[in-house]
Design a protein around this motif. Structure first.
Motif, mmCIF file in Angstrom:
data_model
loop_
_atom_site.group_PDB
_atom_site.id
_atom_site.type_symbol
_atom_site.label_atom_id
_atom_site.label_comp_id
_atom_site.label_asym_id
_atom_site.label_seq_id
_atom_site.Cartn_x
_atom_site.Cartn_y
_atom_site.Cartn_z
ATOM 1 N N THR A 183 0.844 -1.197 0.000
ATOM 2 C CA THR A 183 0.000 0.000 0.000
ATOM 3 C C THR A 183 0.880 1.248 0.000
ATOM 4 O OG1 THR A 183 -0.071 0.118 2.416
ATOM 5 C CG2 THR A 183 -1.810 -1.176 1.329
ATOM 6 N N PHE A 184 0.226 2.398 -0.206
ATOM 7 C CA PHE A 184 0.968 3.657 -0.140
ATOM 8 C C PHE A 184 1.436 3.927 1.287
ATOM 9 C CE2 PHE A 184 1.335 8.337 0.060
ATOM 10 C CZ PHE A 184 2.327 8.483 -0.900
ATOM 11 N N THR A 185 0.657 3.509 2.269
ATOM 12 C CA THR A 185 1.073 3.670 3.668
ATOM 13 C C THR A 185 2.340 2.860 3.937
ATOM 14 O OG1 THR A 185 -1.235 3.966 4.309
ATOM 15 C CG2 THR A 185 0.325 3.456 6.065
ATOM 16 N N ALA A 186 2.378 1.645 3.416
ATOM 17 C CA ALA A 186 3.584 0.827 3.564
ATOM 18 C C ALA A 186 4.759 1.489 2.859
ATOM 19 C CB ALA A 186 3.344 -0.571 3.006
ATOM 20 N N ALA A 187 4.508 2.121 1.719
ATOM 21 C CA ALA A 187 5.564 2.825 1.000
ATOM 22 C C ALA A 187 6.056 4.029 1.803
ATOM 23 C CB ALA A 187 5.074 3.267 -0.375
ATOM 24 N N LEU A 188 5.150 4.741 2.459
ATOM 25 C CA LEU A 188 5.551 5.876 3.300
ATOM 26 C C LEU A 188 6.442 5.417 4.446
ATOM 27 C CD1 LEU A 188 2.263 7.970 3.584
ATOM 28 C CD2 LEU A 188 4.430 8.727 2.621
ATOM 29 N N ILE A 189 6.044 4.331 5.101
ATOM 30 C CA ILE A 189 6.829 3.811 6.226
ATOM 31 C C ILE A 189 8.172 3.290 5.722
ATOM 32 C CG2 ILE A 189 6.895 2.046 8.024
ATOM 33 C CD1 ILE A 189 3.801 2.353 8.162
ATOM 34 N N ALA A 190 8.164 2.608 4.581
ATOM 35 C CA ALA A 190 9.414 2.082 4.014
ATOM 36 C C ALA A 190 10.354 3.219 3.621
ATOM 37 C CB ALA A 190 9.111 1.196 2.817
ATOM 38 N N ALA A 191 9.822 4.287 3.056
ATOM 39 C CA ALA A 191 10.649 5.435 2.689
ATOM 40 C C ALA A 191 11.260 6.067 3.941
ATOM 41 C CB ALA A 191 9.827 6.458 1.915
ATOM 42 N N VAL A 227 11.873 4.473 6.854
ATOM 43 C CA VAL A 227 12.873 3.544 7.376
ATOM 44 C C VAL A 227 14.132 3.562 6.505
ATOM 45 C CG1 VAL A 227 13.354 1.090 7.776
ATOM 46 C CG2 VAL A 227 11.205 2.077 8.565
ATOM 47 N N LEU A 228 13.969 3.608 5.189
ATOM 48 C CA LEU A 228 15.128 3.699 4.295
ATOM 49 C C LEU A 228 15.923 4.974 4.569
ATOM 50 C CD1 LEU A 228 13.913 2.420 0.835
ATOM 51 C CD2 LEU A 228 15.984 1.734 2.019
ATOM 52 N N GLY A 229 15.221 6.065 4.758
ATOM 53 C CA GLY A 229 15.891 7.328 5.069
ATOM 54 C C GLY A 229 16.661 7.255 6.379
ATOM 55 N N LEU A 230 16.056 6.642 7.389
ATOM 56 C CA LEU A 230 16.737 6.508 8.683
ATOM 57 C C LEU A 230 17.951 5.583 8.576
ATOM 58 C CD1 LEU A 230 13.682 6.278 11.112
ATOM 59 C CD2 LEU A 230 15.313 8.157 10.897
ATOM 60 N N LEU A 231 17.795 4.462 7.882
ATOM 61 C CA LEU A 231 18.926 3.550 7.705
ATOM 62 C C LEU A 231 20.060 4.222 6.932
ATOM 63 C CD1 LEU A 231 17.175 0.160 6.870
ATOM 64 C CD2 LEU A 231 18.496 0.702 8.917
ATOM 65 N N ASN A 232 19.709 4.967 5.900
ATOM 66 C CA ASN A 232 20.729 5.653 5.109
ATOM 67 C C ASN A 232 21.397 6.782 5.877
ATOM 68 O OD1 ASN A 232 20.701 4.089 2.782
ATOM 69 N ND2 ASN A 232 18.973 5.212 1.932
ATOM 70 N N THR A 233 20.698 7.336 6.859
ATOM 71 C CA THR A 233 21.260 8.416 7.664
ATOM 72 C C THR A 233 22.119 7.897 8.810
ATOM 73 O OG1 THR A 233 19.365 9.803 7.143
ATOM 74 C CG2 THR A 233 20.675 10.447 9.047
ATOM 75 N N ILE A 234 21.704 6.785 9.416
ATOM 76 C CA ILE A 234 22.377 6.307 10.630
ATOM 77 C C ILE A 234 23.336 5.149 10.345
ATOM 78 C CG2 ILE A 234 21.992 5.285 12.909
ATOM 79 C CD1 ILE A 234 19.242 6.768 12.855
ATOM 80 N N VAL A 235 22.876 4.111 9.675
ATOM 81 C CA VAL A 235 23.666 2.884 9.516
ATOM 82 C C VAL A 235 24.635 2.968 8.339
ATOM 83 C CG1 VAL A 235 23.509 0.388 9.152
ATOM 84 C CG2 VAL A 235 21.803 1.540 10.562
ATOM 85 N N ARG A 236 24.199 3.525 7.226
ATOM 86 C CA ARG A 236 25.021 3.547 6.008
ATOM 87 C C ARG A 236 26.383 4.217 6.208
ATOM 88 N NH1 ARG A 236 26.039 6.444 1.297
ATOM 89 N NH2 ARG A 236 26.202 5.137 -0.550
ATOM 90 N N PRO A 237 26.466 5.388 6.880
ATOM 91 C CA PRO A 237 27.799 5.998 7.070
ATOM 92 C C PRO A 237 28.752 5.106 7.867
ATOM 93 C CG PRO A 237 26.081 7.605 7.520
ATOM 94 C CD PRO A 237 25.405 6.290 7.345
ATOM 95 N N VAL A 238 28.227 4.379 8.837
ATOM 96 C CA VAL A 238 29.064 3.468 9.621
ATOM 97 C C VAL A 238 29.592 2.349 8.727
ATOM 98 C CG1 VAL A 238 29.064 1.837 11.552
ATOM 99 C CG2 VAL A 238 27.852 4.009 11.767
ATOM 100 N N LEU A 239 28.707 1.785 7.892
ATOM 101 C CA LEU A 239 29.136 0.725 6.981
ATOM 102 C C LEU A 239 30.143 1.231 5.951
ATOM 103 C CD1 LEU A 239 25.841 -1.247 6.288
ATOM 104 C CD2 LEU A 239 27.795 -1.964 7.650
ATOM 105 N N LEU A 297 10.048 -4.490 7.713
ATOM 106 C CA LEU A 297 8.670 -4.071 7.495
ATOM 107 C C LEU A 297 7.819 -5.190 6.903
ATOM 108 C CD1 LEU A 297 9.545 -0.616 5.974
ATOM 109 C CD2 LEU A 297 8.828 -1.077 8.300
ATOM 110 N N ASP A 298 6.502 -5.102 7.140
ATOM 111 C CA ASP A 298 5.589 -6.112 6.632
ATOM 112 C C ASP A 298 5.099 -5.814 5.220
ATOM 113 O OD1 ASP A 298 5.653 -7.793 8.825
ATOM 114 O OD2 ASP A 298 4.070 -6.707 9.865
ATOM 115 N N GLY A 299 4.769 -4.596 4.907
ATOM 116 C CA GLY A 299 4.188 -4.261 3.614
ATOM 117 C C GLY A 299 5.193 -4.025 2.504
ATOM 118 N N PHE A 300 6.462 -4.212 2.806
ATOM 119 C CA PHE A 300 7.541 -3.976 1.842
ATOM 120 C C PHE A 300 8.380 -5.249 1.784
ATOM 121 C CE2 PHE A 300 11.866 -1.768 1.267
ATOM 122 C CZ PHE A 300 11.767 -1.763 -0.110
ATOM 123 N N HIS A 301 8.424 -5.880 0.617
ATOM 124 C CA HIS A 301 9.109 -7.166 0.481
ATOM 125 C C HIS A 301 10.067 -7.135 -0.713
ATOM 126 C CE1 HIS A 301 9.785 -11.456 0.630
ATOM 127 N NE2 HIS A 301 9.507 -11.529 -0.660
#
Length: 117
Positions: free
Chosen positions: A28-36, A38-50, A81-85
């Motif tokens: 759903t679009f809601t799942a896409a909003l949540i996935a976007a 989470v992706l933004g948070l992962l790219n901001t926090i985890v990606r620089p460390v990696l 996430l559940d709605g993003f596979h």
């Protein structure tokens, strides 16, 4: 305002990736909003460390290992996430490439739209 527009367009980009490529599924679009988000948070926090931890490999591969890191972030978000596979790692790699290309277009459009003259 720009942040909200980028978030909405990033969610739409995820839906477009799922439409273009069958290895990525967004329910759903809601799942896409949540996935976007989470992706933004992962790219901001985890990606620089990696990036820092894998710097020698990235240098040896002339930066191509960054594609692997992007795919890992994409795959990790789908795992949380559940709605993003994402089907598998190759699907994550292809999906992250498409998503990144769409993201460049979005960022360029938003910069020209919100530029201060």
């Amino acid at each position: 305002m720009k942040l909200l527009a980028k978030w909405m367009l990033s969610a739409a980009a995820l839906l477009l990736v799922a439409y273009i490529y069958s290895g990525v599924e967004v329910k759903t679009f809601t799942a896409a909003l949540i996935a976007a988000l989470v992706l933004g948070l992962l790219n901001t926090i985890v990606r620089p460390v990696l990036v820092v931890l894998t710097l020698p490999v990235t240098v040896v591969t002339l930066g191509l290992f960054l594609f692997i890191i992007n795919a890992l972030m994409f795959w990790a978000a789908a795992g949380l996430l559940d709605g993003f596979h994402v089907r598998d790692f190759v699907a994550a790699l292809i999906g992250s490439l498409i998503y990144s290309l769409i993201g460049v277009v979005i960022e360029s459009a938003l910069e020209s739209l919100f530029s201060k003259k």
